[in-house]
Motif scaffolding. Structure first.
Motif, PDB file in Angstrom:
ATOM      1  N   LEU A  81       0.862  -1.176   0.000  1.00  0.00           N
ATOM      2  CA  LEU A  81       0.000   0.000   0.000  1.00  0.00           C
ATOM      3  C   LEU A  81       0.896   1.223   0.000  1.00  0.00           C
ATOM      4  CD1 LEU A  81      -2.618  -0.979   2.753  1.00  0.00           C
ATOM      5  CD2 LEU A  81      -2.815  -1.306   0.282  1.00  0.00           C
ATOM      6  N   THR A  82       0.496   2.267  -0.712  1.00  0.00           N
ATOM      7  CA  THR A  82       1.331   3.457  -0.799  1.00  0.00           C
ATOM      8  C   THR A  82       0.516   4.727  -0.650  1.00  0.00           C
ATOM      9  OG1 THR A  82       2.939   4.660  -2.161  1.00  0.00           O
ATOM     10  CG2 THR A  82       1.157   3.555  -3.312  1.00  0.00           C
ATOM     11  N   ASP A  83       1.150   5.720  -0.072  1.00  0.00           N
ATOM     12  CA  ASP A  83       0.590   7.064   0.001  1.00  0.00           C
ATOM     13  C   ASP A  83       1.703   8.020  -0.405  1.00  0.00           C
ATOM     14  OD1 ASP A  83      -0.785   9.385   0.499  1.00  0.00           O
ATOM     15  OD2 ASP A  83      -0.377   9.373   2.641  1.00  0.00           O
ATOM     16  N   GLN A  88       7.773  -2.493  13.685  1.00  0.00           N
ATOM     17  CA  GLN A  88       7.009  -3.664  14.079  1.00  0.00           C
ATOM     18  C   GLN A  88       5.649  -3.695  13.379  1.00  0.00           C
ATOM     19  OE1 GLN A  88       7.916  -6.278  16.031  1.00  0.00           O
ATOM     20  NE2 GLN A  88       9.957  -5.341  15.932  1.00  0.00           N
ATOM     21  N   PRO A  89       5.190  -4.887  12.955  1.00  0.00           N
ATOM     22  CA  PRO A  89       3.851  -4.988  12.365  1.00  0.00           C
ATOM     23  C   PRO A  89       2.773  -4.590  13.367  1.00  0.00           C
ATOM     24  CG  PRO A  89       5.147  -6.973  11.931  1.00  0.00           C
ATOM     25  CD  PRO A  89       5.906  -6.174  12.946  1.00  0.00           C
ATOM     26  N   VAL A  90       1.743  -3.941  12.877  1.00  0.00           N
ATOM     27  CA  VAL A  90       0.605  -3.533  13.689  1.00  0.00           C
ATOM     28  C   VAL A  90      -0.577  -4.434  13.348  1.00  0.00           C
ATOM     29  CG1 VAL A  90      -1.036  -1.674  14.182  1.00  0.00           C
ATOM     30  CG2 VAL A  90       1.397  -1.150  13.858  1.00  0.00           C
ATOM     31  N   GLN A  91      -1.189  -5.024  14.364  1.00  0.00           N
ATOM     32  CA  GLN A  91      -2.337  -5.902  14.134  1.00  0.00           C
ATOM     33  C   GLN A  91      -3.582  -5.074  13.852  1.00  0.00           C
ATOM     34  OE1 GLN A  91      -3.025  -9.566  16.603  1.00  0.00           O
ATOM     35  NE2 GLN A  91      -4.898  -8.490  17.189  1.00  0.00           N
ATOM     36  N   LEU A  92      -4.337  -5.487  12.821  1.00  0.00           N
ATOM     37  CA  LEU A  92      -5.542  -4.781  12.410  1.00  0.00           C
ATOM     38  C   LEU A  92      -6.779  -5.480  12.964  1.00  0.00           C
ATOM     39  CD1 LEU A  92      -4.515  -4.094   8.703  1.00  0.00           C
ATOM     40  CD2 LEU A  92      -4.148  -2.661  10.722  1.00  0.00           C
ATOM     41  N   PRO A  93      -7.927  -4.801  12.992  1.00  0.00           N
ATOM     42  CA  PRO A  93      -9.133  -5.416  13.569  1.00  0.00           C
ATOM     43  C   PRO A  93      -9.525  -6.704  12.854  1.00  0.00           C
ATOM     44  CG  PRO A  93      -9.430  -3.053  13.309  1.00  0.00           C
ATOM     45  CD  PRO A  93      -8.149  -3.395  12.618  1.00  0.00           C
ATOM     46  N   HIS A  94     -10.182  -7.573  13.582  1.00  0.00           N
ATOM     47  CA  HIS A  94     -10.632  -8.846  13.014  1.00  0.00           C
ATOM     48  C   HIS A  94     -11.602  -8.593  11.861  1.00  0.00           C
ATOM     49  CE1 HIS A  94     -13.037 -12.619  12.868  1.00  0.00           C
ATOM     50  NE2 HIS A  94     -11.846 -13.151  13.055  1.00  0.00           N
ATOM     51  N   GLY A  95     -11.365  -9.257  10.747  1.00  0.00           N
ATOM     52  CA  GLY A  95     -12.250  -9.123   9.592  1.00  0.00           C
ATOM     53  C   GLY A  95     -11.997  -7.893   8.744  1.00  0.00           C
ATOM     54  N   PHE A  96     -10.889  -7.168   9.001  1.00  0.00           N
ATOM     55  CA  PHE A  96     -10.594  -5.948   8.238  1.00  0.00           C
ATOM     56  C   PHE A  96      -9.661  -6.292   7.080  1.00  0.00           C
ATOM     57  CE2 PHE A  96      -8.021  -2.127   7.399  1.00  0.00           C
ATOM     58  CZ  PHE A  96      -9.033  -1.216   7.125  1.00  0.00           C
ATOM     59  N   TYR A  97     -10.026  -5.800   5.887  1.00  0.00           N
ATOM     60  CA  TYR A  97      -9.245  -6.045   4.672  1.00  0.00           C
ATOM     61  C   TYR A  97      -8.795  -4.697   4.113  1.00  0.00           C
ATOM     62  CZ  TYR A  97     -11.381 -10.636   5.084  1.00  0.00           C
ATOM     63  OH  TYR A  97     -11.791 -11.855   5.564  1.00  0.00           O
ATOM     64  N   ALA A  98      -7.515  -4.413   4.223  1.00  0.00           N
ATOM     65  CA  ALA A  98      -6.989  -3.114   3.790  1.00  0.00           C
ATOM     66  C   ALA A  98      -6.946  -3.024   2.273  1.00  0.00           C
ATOM     67  CB  ALA A  98      -5.593  -2.918   4.362  1.00  0.00           C
ATOM     68  N   SER A  99      -7.306  -1.857   1.733  1.00  0.00           N
ATOM     69  CA  SER A  99      -7.243  -1.648   0.286  1.00  0.00           C
ATOM     70  C   SER A  99      -6.462  -0.407  -0.103  1.00  0.00           C
ATOM     71  CB  SER A  99      -8.658  -1.550  -0.301  1.00  0.00           C
ATOM     72  OG  SER A  99      -9.374  -0.472   0.277  1.00  0.00           O
ATOM     73  N   ALA A 100      -6.260   0.545   0.817  1.00  0.00           N
ATOM     74  CA  ALA A 100      -5.528   1.774   0.498  1.00  0.00           C
ATOM     75  C   ALA A 100      -5.083   2.405   1.802  1.00  0.00           C
ATOM     76  CB  ALA A 100      -6.405   2.739  -0.301  1.00  0.00           C
ATOM     77  N   ILE A 101      -4.195   3.387   1.680  1.00  0.00           N
ATOM     78  CA  ILE A 101      -3.738   4.113   2.853  1.00  0.00           C
ATOM     79  C   ILE A 101      -3.524   5.570   2.475  1.00  0.00           C
ATOM     80  CG2 ILE A 101      -1.264   3.686   2.469  1.00  0.00           C
ATOM     81  CD1 ILE A 101      -1.086   3.233   5.570  1.00  0.00           C
ATOM     82  N   VAL A 102      -3.856   6.464   3.390  1.00  0.00           N
ATOM     83  CA  VAL A 102      -3.622   7.884   3.193  1.00  0.00           C
ATOM     84  C   VAL A 102      -3.145   8.450   4.522  1.00  0.00           C
ATOM     85  CG1 VAL A 102      -6.092   8.357   3.583  1.00  0.00           C
ATOM     86  CG2 VAL A 102      -4.645  10.103   2.532  1.00  0.00           C
ATOM     87  N   GLY A 103      -1.940   9.045   4.517  1.00  0.00           N
ATOM     88  CA  GLY A 103      -1.351   9.462   5.779  1.00  0.00           C
ATOM     89  C   GLY A 103      -1.117   8.242   6.648  1.00  0.00           C
ATOM     90  N   ASP A 104      -1.635   8.279   7.873  1.00  0.00           N
ATOM     91  CA  ASP A 104      -1.543   7.129   8.774  1.00  0.00           C
ATOM     92  C   ASP A 104      -2.883   6.427   8.931  1.00  0.00           C
ATOM     93  OD1 ASP A 104       1.246   7.302   9.546  1.00  0.00           O
ATOM     94  OD2 ASP A 104       0.709   9.160  10.582  1.00  0.00           O
TER      95      ASP A 104
END
Length: 413
Positions: free
Chosen positions: A176-178, A205-221
């Motif tokens: 993912l890129t911003d 370090q990797p950050v754990q995301l909420p259960h059932g969350f599927y990332a598709s993009a990122i903007v800022g943080d």
């Protein structure tokens, strides 16, 4: 400079009234043709060449004829549906320079048409590079292969144009890129690994995301994605998650997907599948605040936001199918630009894309030019347009197939 002239032949209807007037003459003609057919040598008939795939004519239910959409051989042995373009060479200096992906990585000067292939040995035959990010420091890209089982690689392109492999990408990983920053999102892979994570390529370090969350993009943080805690139960939510903590920031709307993300905003469409009159482009700052809406005449997708946040470019369906291709079941698509402060919508003239195709889109730094990369099979066509031009400018096509969609970033190097 040579440009394609994608021509579509018009096939006229036969006149039923004329056939009725000359019925007895047609009887004589048919009898004559039967005699000629019987006396014609078979080998001569077989020597007549058949139509090429792009010239095939089909019959549709009302008796009319229609051409198939033009195609050309593309990447990985597949045929590519070609764009239909009316363009002109640059008539003014644009100053546009592009880093372009494909079967090789190239820096392209739009005004001169000069392309410089980056000196690398990491994009091997049968692989395709997808550009992710550009200035001011380092550009990043990933490789894809016609062999789907082959591993992907994460590439770094330095300021002196050297290309190196950072690391391989696993089957559950996606970049993912911003702008200039890049993260690696690792998706949940099963019962033993039920949580997705995200980590910056630069380290951390990797950050754990909420259960059932599927990332598709990122903007800022802020990560933009869809969340469905239980795959067997609706709804899914378009959601925002903090990339630093993994905490859920907001649920925006059910059963929708992001159209574009950038310049501190997330944009999506609402109501477009149910009723065209309620089709709306919605946007909201990732920092919070009011959700704003602008009406759309038809469904849209696949957009990019200008760096200054004032415009968004995206694909939008045409109202009807193209009469030149009556046999094509889905309407073609246009490229549109909307001013976000006024909701004013403009269609980029001279470009018609087949349904489900996806070009590369990128705004220049101040958003005054939209740069467009089109897959033309064995080459990439590069165009630029701003409101007020009667047709887009087009530079010299770049040889070499691309793995859809074409990818590009604006660069000053």
């Amino acid at each position: 400079m040579e440009h394609d002239q994608d021509e579509v032949l018009e096939v006229g209807k036969a006149s039923g009234r004329g056939r009725r007037r000359a019925g007895w003459i047609l009887v004589l003609v048919v009898l004559t043709l039967i005699v000629l057919h019987a006396s014609t040598d078979r080998s001569h008939r077989q020597a007549v060449p058949g139509p090429s795939p792009s010239d095939l004519i089909s019959t549709i239910p009302d008796g009319r004829t229609a051409h198939a959409w033009p195609t050309a051989p593309g990447a990985c042995g597949a045929d590519t549906l070609l764009p239909i373009v009316s363009s002109a060479p640059p008539a003014e200096r644009t100053g546009i320079q592009v880093l372009l992906g494909g079967d090789r990585l190239r820096l392209v000067d739009f005004d001169s048409g000069r392309a410089t292939t980056l000196p690398d040995a990491v994009v091997r035959p049968g692989e395709y590079a997808a550009v992710l990010a550009g200035d001011p420091v380092t550009a990043y890209a990933t490789t894809e292969s016609c062999d789907e089982s082959a591993p992907y690689a994460m590439l770094r392109i330095s300021v002196d144009h050297r290309v190196s492999v950072i690391r391989p990408l696993g089957p559950t990983e996606s970049p993912l890129t911003d702008g200039n920053r890049v993260w690696i999102a690792s998706f949940a892979s099963g019962i033993d690994n039920p949580y997705a994570t995200i980590a910056p390529v630069a380290g951390g370090q990797p950050v754990q995301l909420p259960h059932g969350f599927y990332a598709s993009a990122i903007v800022g943080d802020t990560i933009v994605g869809q969340m469905q805690p239980d795959p067997g139960i609706s709804p899914t939510w378009l959601s925002l998650v903090d990339a630093r903590t993994g905490r859920l920031q907001a649920k925006l709307e059910q059963h929708v997907a992001p159209l574009a993300v950038g310049a501190g905003q997330v944009l999506w469409t609402s109501g477009c599948d149910d009723d065209a009159s309620s089709c709306t482009l919605r946007r909201r700052s990732t920092a919070g605040g009011e959700t704003l809406g602008s009406p759309l005449p038809r469904p849209a997708c696949c957009g990019v936001v200008s760096p200054d946040g004032t415009r968004v470019a995206f694909l939008i369906e045409r109202a009807t199918t193209d009469s030149q291709f009556d046999g094509h079941p889905l309407p073609p698509v246009d490229i549109a630009i909307m001013r976000l402060d006024t909701g004013r919508l403009e269609i980029v003239p001279g470009i018609e894309l087949p349904a489900k195709s996806q070009p590369g889109l990128a705004f220049t730094g101040r958003g005054d030019w939209l740069v467009i990369a089109l897959n033309a099979g064995s080459r990439t066509r590069l165009l630029a347009w701003h409101p007020g031009l009667r047709q887009p400018y087009e530079t010299t096509p770049l040889p070499g197939p691309v793995h859809d969609p074409p990818t590009l970033v604006i660069t000053n190097r």
